[in-house]
Design an enzyme around this catalytic site. Structure first.
Site, PDB file in Angstrom:
ATOM      1  N   ASP A  96      50.011 -27.388  14.838  1.00 36.71           N
ATOM      2  CA  ASP A  96      48.514 -27.020  14.521  1.00 36.71           C
ATOM      3  C   ASP A  96      48.172 -27.070  13.201  1.00 36.71           C
ATOM      4  O   ASP A  96      48.120 -26.184  12.243  1.00 36.71           O
ATOM      5  CB  ASP A  96      48.672 -25.603  15.000  1.00 36.71           C
ATOM      6  CG  ASP A  96      48.889 -25.141  16.164  1.00 36.71           C
ATOM      7  OD1 ASP A  96      48.737 -25.902  17.018  1.00 36.71           O
ATOM      8  OD2 ASP A  96      49.001 -24.030  16.676  1.00 36.71           O
TER       9      ASP A  96
ATOM     10  N   THR B  17      33.546 -29.827  35.417  1.00 39.62           N
ATOM     11  CA  THR B  17      33.349 -29.609  34.020  1.00 39.62           C
ATOM     12  C   THR B  17      34.615 -30.112  33.227  1.00 39.62           C
ATOM     13  O   THR B  17      34.780 -30.892  32.567  1.00 39.62           O
ATOM     14  CB  THR B  17      32.845 -28.550  33.486  1.00 39.62           C
ATOM     15  OG1 THR B  17      31.780 -28.043  33.928  1.00 39.62           O
ATOM     16  CG2 THR B  17      32.601 -28.436  32.066  1.00 39.62           C
TER      17      THR B  17
ATOM     18  N   ASP C 171      47.274 -29.154  24.494  1.00 43.46           N
ATOM     19  CA  ASP C 171      47.366 -27.628  24.682  1.00 43.46           C
ATOM     20  C   ASP C 171      45.874 -27.541  24.758  1.00 43.46           C
ATOM     21  O   ASP C 171      45.199 -26.524  24.047  1.00 43.46           O
ATOM     22  CB  ASP C 171      47.915 -26.684  23.535  1.00 43.46           C
ATOM     23  CG  ASP C 171      47.727 -25.370  23.940  1.00 43.46           C
ATOM     24  OD1 ASP C 171      47.629 -24.972  24.732  1.00 43.46           O
ATOM     25  OD2 ASP C 171      48.440 -24.559  23.038  1.00 43.46           O
TER      26      ASP C 171
ATOM     27  N   ASP D 103      37.282 -24.151  33.049  1.00 43.77           N
ATOM     28  CA  ASP D 103      36.069 -24.355  33.638  1.00 43.77           C
ATOM     29  C   ASP D 103      36.167 -24.693  35.111  1.00 43.77           C
ATOM     30  O   ASP D 103      37.125 -24.832  35.571  1.00 43.77           O
ATOM     31  CB  ASP D 103      35.231 -25.003  32.674  1.00 43.77           C
ATOM     32  CG  ASP D 103      33.825 -24.671  32.675  1.00 43.77           C
ATOM     33  OD1 ASP D 103      33.400 -24.385  33.692  1.00 43.77           O
ATOM     34  OD2 ASP D 103      33.330 -24.866  31.570  1.00 43.77           O
TER      35      ASP D 103
ATOM     36  N   LYS E 163      44.366 -26.023  27.452  1.00 48.78           N
ATOM     37  CA  LYS E 163      44.074 -24.754  28.151  1.00 48.78           C
ATOM     38  C   LYS E 163      42.479 -24.993  28.852  1.00 48.78           C
ATOM     39  O   LYS E 163      41.496 -24.393  28.801  1.00 48.78           O
ATOM     40  CB  LYS E 163      43.574 -23.413  27.140  1.00 48.78           C
ATOM     41  CG  LYS E 163      45.082 -23.367  26.478  1.00 48.78           C
ATOM     42  CD  LYS E 163      45.244 -21.727  25.868  1.00 48.78           C
ATOM     43  CE  LYS E 163      46.119 -21.526  25.201  1.00 48.78           C
ATOM     44  NZ  LYS E 163      46.560 -22.332  23.883  1.00 48.78           N
TER      45      LYS E 163
ATOM     46  N   ARG F 220      54.140 -22.347  13.435  1.00 46.76           N
ATOM     47  CA  ARG F 220      54.353 -21.970  12.244  1.00 46.76           C
ATOM     48  C   ARG F 220      55.848 -21.699  11.599  1.00 46.76           C
ATOM     49  O   ARG F 220      56.062 -21.948  10.468  1.00 46.76           O
ATOM     50  CB  ARG F 220      53.510 -20.864  11.767  1.00 46.76           C
ATOM     51  CG  ARG F 220      52.005 -21.057  11.765  1.00 46.76           C
ATOM     52  CD  ARG F 220      51.367 -19.713  11.868  1.00 46.76           C
ATOM     53  NE  ARG F 220      50.860 -19.433  13.132  1.00 46.76           N
ATOM     54  CZ  ARG F 220      50.152 -18.163  13.458  1.00 46.76           C
ATOM     55  NH1 ARG F 220      49.321 -17.695  12.685  1.00 46.76           N
ATOM     56  NH2 ARG F 220      50.272 -17.892  14.949  1.00 46.76           N
TER      57      ARG F 220
HETATM   58  O1  S5P Z   1      50.045 -17.531  25.056  1.00 48.66           O
HETATM   59  C1  S5P Z   1      50.222 -18.475  24.265  1.00 48.66           C
HETATM   60  C2  S5P Z   1      49.880 -19.860  24.762  1.00 48.66           C
HETATM   61  C3  S5P Z   1      49.933 -20.751  23.765  1.00 48.66           C
HETATM   62  S1  S5P Z   1      50.025 -22.335  24.242  1.00 48.66           S
HETATM   63  N1  S5P Z   1      50.346 -18.108  22.942  1.00 48.66           N
HETATM   64  C4  S5P Z   1      50.363 -19.340  22.206  1.00 48.66           C
HETATM   65  O2  S5P Z   1      50.519 -19.143  21.016  1.00 48.66           O
HETATM   66  N2  S5P Z   1      50.285 -20.461  22.406  1.00 48.66           N
HETATM   67  C5  S5P Z   1      49.995 -21.631  21.621  1.00 48.66           C
HETATM   68  O3  S5P Z   1      51.090 -21.622  20.987  1.00 48.66           O
HETATM   69  C6  S5P Z   1      49.024 -21.620  20.380  1.00 48.66           C
HETATM   70  O4  S5P Z   1      47.952 -22.097  20.638  1.00 48.66           O
HETATM   71  C7  S5P Z   1      49.798 -22.213  19.236  1.00 48.66           C
HETATM   72  O5  S5P Z   1      49.441 -23.679  19.294  1.00 48.66           O
HETATM   73  C8  S5P Z   1      51.342 -22.182  19.521  1.00 48.66           C
HETATM   74  C9  S5P Z   1      51.948 -20.952  18.638  1.00 48.66           C
HETATM   75  O6  S5P Z   1      51.994 -21.216  17.478  1.00 48.66           O
HETATM   76  P1  S5P Z   1      52.802 -20.374  16.223  1.00 48.66           P
HETATM   77  O7  S5P Z   1      52.172 -20.848  15.010  1.00 48.66           O
HETATM   78  O8  S5P Z   1      52.350 -19.066  16.534  1.00 48.66           O
HETATM   79  O9  S5P Z   1      54.318 -20.497  16.700  1.00 48.66           O
END
Ligand code: S5P
Length: 466
Positions: free
Chosen positions: A248, A310, A301, A306, A303, A437
């Site tokens: 991210d 779309t 990712d 729609d 998600k 992270r």
């Molecule tokens: O329920 C979810 C689904 C996803 S895909 N919770 C999430 O955190 N994610 C994704 O996982 C979120 O969009 C992010 O890219 C990653 C978690 O990142 P982190 O930095 O919190 O470990």
């Protein structure tokens, strides 16, 4: 003295219940350790245990008994003899060789079977025993357990319409140990706090439909219908990595640098392409090239959520042309099966994950929603090969990806909730841990990726008992 009080004190004095700092099989450190296997070394203690279980069994109606292997087997045997009620036994080993029965003993379909267990935490061992019994046509309504750790097991069983009856709850034990002077009030307060904070919430625990499988990735390879899913497992096995990194970041330079730093340690790189401010075709080509050379899959990712028409446009068009480079995409099921149909129609090279649960606080993907996702996945098994879920929620022919993974538990200020790799892979039985992270913010991302790779893989190896 009340028989339960006598029993608890004896369990403590015989060191069946120990207080200290213990590393459990799951890798978690617990301040209390309970080893009920020890009871077979003390016939009088075993007699007391069985008498207490018997008090509960008396009020239930059942035709047959089954102990959860192994610790509860002697309990069930003694109850069977005492009550002249027949017993069956579940084989613990995975049945993958044809004729061997999953359930030993003589029984008839539709007989009611009472499950006996020594100790319950989340309820997963009971569910592992439940599945083959139900498959053989036996009816299970009740489980009698000596000790309920009060960490979510009762609720999990209730979801399967099974009632848990316990002789002792953790709270009772702690109170008795305090009153009898075995433990100080401070120690008991500390233990209460531990049990309170380690509650297996209904979202992070195993929902109904939870898989009781303990199959290896090798064994599951041929069970996955979608070819991206199979390719993923091949990579996982080859690289010994069930780690996905969530990259991210907002610039293409950082994205590509992460891909090359963590590439050797991951099976999947997860992107949010719409947060990259300078995305273009060349960046895309470089990313695909890195994925090929380091052998990882790219999971956009996106998600999708729609209506089908779309979604098809979002998947194939715009400035990202996701369908051209992503190996994996995911979709919410909120709009119904049209979302999946659109993705499946637009690309047969891309595998789909359905969001069955989420890691964030207060999310709405509750039990019924999760079950719907499982139903959709089964319906489109050629295209859907797995889920975003907090653990294993279904059968071994799907792959489970869990986000919100970090070595340090906790969360962020916007509702993210973290669970450590050992819990996610070892206890919640997920397959792939998604770490963002925890790695992206590390000073040395490569080293952090290696640490997570090892933690996730070790938890998997320990889980399947290799
Ligand atoms: O329920 C979810 C689904 C996803 S895909 N919770 C999430 O955190 N994610 C994704 O996982 C979120 O969009 C992010 O890219 C990653 C978690 O990142 P982190 O930095 O919190 O470990």
């Amino acid at each position: 003295m009340h028989p339960l009080r006598t029993l608890v004190i004896e369990l403590y004095d015989k060191q069946v219940i120990q207080v200290g700092s213990f590393k459990l099989k799951s890798g978690i450190t617990s301040p209390i350790y309970i080893d009920l296997r020890v009871t077979i070394s003390y016939p009088s203690l075993l007699r007391q245990v069985v008498a207490c279980l018997q008090d509960i069994c008396r009020s239930l109606s059942y035709d047959i008994l089954c102990g959860v292997p192994y610790t509860a087997l002697p309990f069930a045997t003694l109850l069977s003899v005492e009550n002249s009620v027949p017993m069956v036994m579940r084989r613990k080993e995975v049945k993958d060789y044809g004729t061997k029965k999953a359930i030993e003993g003589v029984f008839q379909p539709n007989q009611t079977c009472l499950i006996i267990e020594d100790l319950i935490t989340s309820g997963s061992s009971v569910l592992e025993t439940l599945e083959p019994l139900v498959k053989e046509g036996l009816v299970v309504k009740d489980v009698v357990v000596l000790l309920d750790r009060e960490q979510g097991g009762k609720d999990n069983l209730r979801k399967h319409n099974i009632q848990l009856h316990s002789v002792l709850k953790m709270t009772d034990i702690l109170e008795i140990l305090k009153d009898s002077g075995r433990l100080s009030a401070d120690k008991v307060a500390e233990l209460f706090e531990y049990f309170h904070s380690t509650q297996v919430s209904s979202n992070s625990s195993i929902p109904s439909g939870m898989a009781s499988h303990n199959l290896s990735f090798e064994q599951r390879l041929s069970m996955i219908r979608n070819k991206v899913g199979r390719r993923l497992l091949e990579i996982v096995l080859k690289k010994q990595s069930n780690l996905a990194v969530a990259a991210d970041v907002t610039t293409s330079q950082e994205l590509l640098s992460i891909a090359s730093q963590v590439g050797p340690h991951i099976c999947v790189l997860k992107t949010h392409v719409d947060i990259i401010e300078d995305w273009n075709e060349t960046v895309c080509e470089q990313l695909v090239h890195l994925a090929k050379s380091h052998q990882f899959l790219i999971f956009e990712d996106r998600k999708f959520a729609d209506i089908g028409n779309t979604v098809e446009l979002q998947f194939t068009g715009g400035i990202f042309h996701i369908s051209q480079w992503a190996d994996i995409v995911n979709a919410h099921i909120i709009a119904g099966p049209g979302t999946i149909q659109a993705l499946r129609k637009a690309s047969e090279h891309c595998g789909i994950l359905l969001l069955a649960q989420m890691s964030s606080k207060g999310n709405l993907a509750v039990e019924e929603y999760t079950q719907k996702a499982i139903q959709f996945a089964k319906q489109y098994e050629d295209a859907v090969f797995g889920f975003i879920s907090m653990g294993c929620i279904g059968e071994p022919n799907f792959i489970y990806f869990t986000p919100g993974v970090k070595l340090e538990k906790g969360g962020d200020s916007l509702g993210q909730q973290y669970t450590d790799p050992k819990t996610v892979i070892g206890i919640q039985k997920s397959d792939i841990a998604i770490v963002g992270r925890g790695i992206i913010h590390a000073s040395d991302r490569k080293e952090a990726a290696l640490t997570y790779q090892k933690a996730c893989w070790d938890a998997y190896v320990q889980r399947i008992g290799k």
